[in-house]
Motif scaffolding. Sequence first.
Motif, PDB file in Angstrom:
ATOM      1  N   ALA A 214       0.829  -1.207   0.000  1.00 12.65           N
ATOM      2  CA  ALA A 214       0.000   0.000   0.000  1.00 12.65           C
ATOM      3  C   ALA A 214       0.862   1.255   0.000  1.00 12.65           C
ATOM      4  O   ALA A 214       0.511   2.260  -0.636  1.00 12.65           O
ATOM      5  N   VAL A 215       1.969   1.213   0.717  1.00 16.48           N
ATOM      6  CA  VAL A 215       2.873   2.372   0.753  1.00 16.48           C
ATOM      7  C   VAL A 215       3.463   2.622  -0.625  1.00 16.48           C
ATOM      8  O   VAL A 215       3.525   3.771  -1.105  1.00 16.48           O
ATOM      9  N   LEU A 216       3.882   1.572  -1.310  1.00 21.47           N
ATOM     10  CA  LEU A 216       4.459   1.725  -2.637  1.00 21.47           C
ATOM     11  C   LEU A 216       3.413   2.189  -3.650  1.00 21.47           C
ATOM     12  O   LEU A 216       3.708   3.010  -4.529  1.00 21.47           O
ATOM     13  N   ALA A 217       2.218   1.679  -3.529  1.00 24.04           N
ATOM     14  CA  ALA A 217       1.160   2.090  -4.454  1.00 24.04           C
ATOM     15  C   ALA A 217       0.840   3.566  -4.296  1.00 24.04           C
ATOM     16  O   ALA A 217       0.636   4.292  -5.288  1.00 24.04           O
ATOM     17  N   ALA A 218       0.802   4.045  -3.053  1.00 19.53           N
ATOM     18  CA  ALA A 218       0.524   5.460  -2.831  1.00 19.53           C
ATOM     19  C   ALA A 218       1.667   6.334  -3.323  1.00 19.53           C
ATOM     20  O   ALA A 218       1.449   7.416  -3.888  1.00 19.53           O
ATOM     21  N   ALA A 219       2.900   5.870  -3.139  1.00 22.22           N
ATOM     22  CA  ALA A 219       4.049   6.656  -3.580  1.00 22.22           C
ATOM     23  C   ALA A 219       4.174   6.678  -5.094  1.00 22.22           C
ATOM     24  O   ALA A 219       4.632   7.666  -5.681  1.00 22.22           O
ATOM     25  N   ALA A 220       3.782   5.592  -5.759  1.00 19.39           N
ATOM     26  CA  ALA A 220       3.919   5.514  -7.215  1.00 19.39           C
ATOM     27  C   ALA A 220       3.080   6.558  -7.922  1.00 19.39           C
ATOM     28  O   ALA A 220       3.406   6.956  -9.053  1.00 19.39           O
ATOM     29  N   ARG A 221       2.018   7.029  -7.283  1.00 20.89           N
ATOM     30  CA  ARG A 221       1.164   8.041  -7.913  1.00 20.89           C
ATOM     31  C   ARG A 221       1.871   9.384  -8.054  1.00 20.89           C
ATOM     32  O   ARG A 221       1.421  10.249  -8.810  1.00 20.89           O
ATOM     33  N   HIS A 222       2.956   9.576  -7.329  1.00 20.21           N
ATOM     34  CA  HIS A 222       3.679  10.848  -7.366  1.00 20.21           C
ATOM     35  C   HIS A 222       4.948  10.765  -8.225  1.00 20.21           C
ATOM     36  O   HIS A 222       5.737  11.722  -8.237  1.00 20.21           O
ATOM     37  N   VAL A 223       5.165   9.658  -8.904  1.00 19.63           N
ATOM     38  CA  VAL A 223       6.370   9.460  -9.715  1.00 19.63           C
ATOM     39  C   VAL A 223       6.029   9.721 -11.175  1.00 19.63           C
ATOM     40  O   VAL A 223       5.123   9.096 -11.733  1.00 19.63           O
ATOM     41  N   GLU A 224       6.753  10.654 -11.818  1.00 22.41           N
ATOM     42  CA  GLU A 224       6.502  11.017 -13.211  1.00 22.41           C
ATOM     43  C   GLU A 224       7.483  10.381 -14.185  1.00 22.41           C
ATOM     44  O   GLU A 224       7.329  10.523 -15.394  1.00 22.41           O
ATOM     45  N   ASP A 225       8.515   9.708 -13.669  1.00 23.19           N
ATOM     46  CA  ASP A 225       9.524   9.067 -14.509  1.00 23.19           C
ATOM     47  C   ASP A 225      10.230  10.097 -15.379  1.00 23.19           C
ATOM     48  O   ASP A 225      10.383   9.930 -16.591  1.00 23.19           O
ATOM     49  N   GLN A 226      10.685  11.193 -14.762  1.00 19.84           N
ATOM     50  CA  GLN A 226      11.394  12.252 -15.459  1.00 19.84           C
ATOM     51  C   GLN A 226      12.666  12.600 -14.696  1.00 19.84           C
ATOM     52  O   GLN A 226      12.748  12.432 -13.472  1.00 19.84           O
TER      53      GLN A 226
END
Length: 283
Positions: A258-270
């Motif tokens: 759940a922690v990783l899923a929530a954090a992944a929403r803020h990653v733009e891959d830039q």
Amino acid sequence: MRLLEQWLAHSALLRSFTGPGRRRNLWLAQSNPGRFTVVTGSGARAAVQRWTVRHGVLAQDGRPLKIHRSRIRTTHLAMRDKAGWTGSGRAAIDPNHTPAVEGDHYLTATTEAQRQAVEAIIEDAQHDMLRRAHPPTVITGEDAAVLAAGYPQLVAAMDLDDSAIAELVGGQRDVFTAACGDQLSGLHGPKGKPCPARPWVCLLCPLAVFAPRHAANLLRLKAFFSRQWQQMPAAQFMAVFGPYATRIQQVLDRFEPAVLAAAARHVEDQDHELPLQPEEMTA
């Protein structure tokens, strides 16, 4: 040069009995002991071989050492062009030396400063191997009491007091990838100065503590590794980023999904998400 000077001094008496035509020859020898007939060429070569047998100068195979007199006074670059140095294809610094002697003369640190430099390199390599084998320190809560109770060895190794633990867990000691136990410890730079290491170096640093709040930056760094993998040759990537790419997955595996899923929403891959140097940017 010292060898040639010693030979000229050693052969000065013998040279005085030669004629003007042969006196300038570098290599001189007597045809028979006790006689003053001076010979050169093949006769001199035979005299040298008899000298090696008489004095027991042996090669590694136990046979008399074959001395290449002409090669003593040539350079290494000139000798490298000759195929038959010692009957083998081994590239030697000096064909008149065995590999053991070459190692002692040319590869062994002879001065105290050289020995200290070699020992420092060995110690750094050993410490790097130990850091890679050390498991990552990942905390699942934000409570200083939990850290002190769950990681007593970590607290003892870092020599942390209560205020330092509170700063470590509360975010005051955060860097990009983790919370640093002591940025002035000098592990990757001079002691007393802020750590100059790049963000991914923290993945293998024993002072790094990973908390859930670092999950987003860890995912950004993982995406950076993926972009580098796509544009770099595999061998180069493994040499530069391989150990860190392996460790980051070990760290992320210890976080809750759940922690990783929530954090992944803020990653733009830039690239702009990471503090990169211009030469570290991906295409």
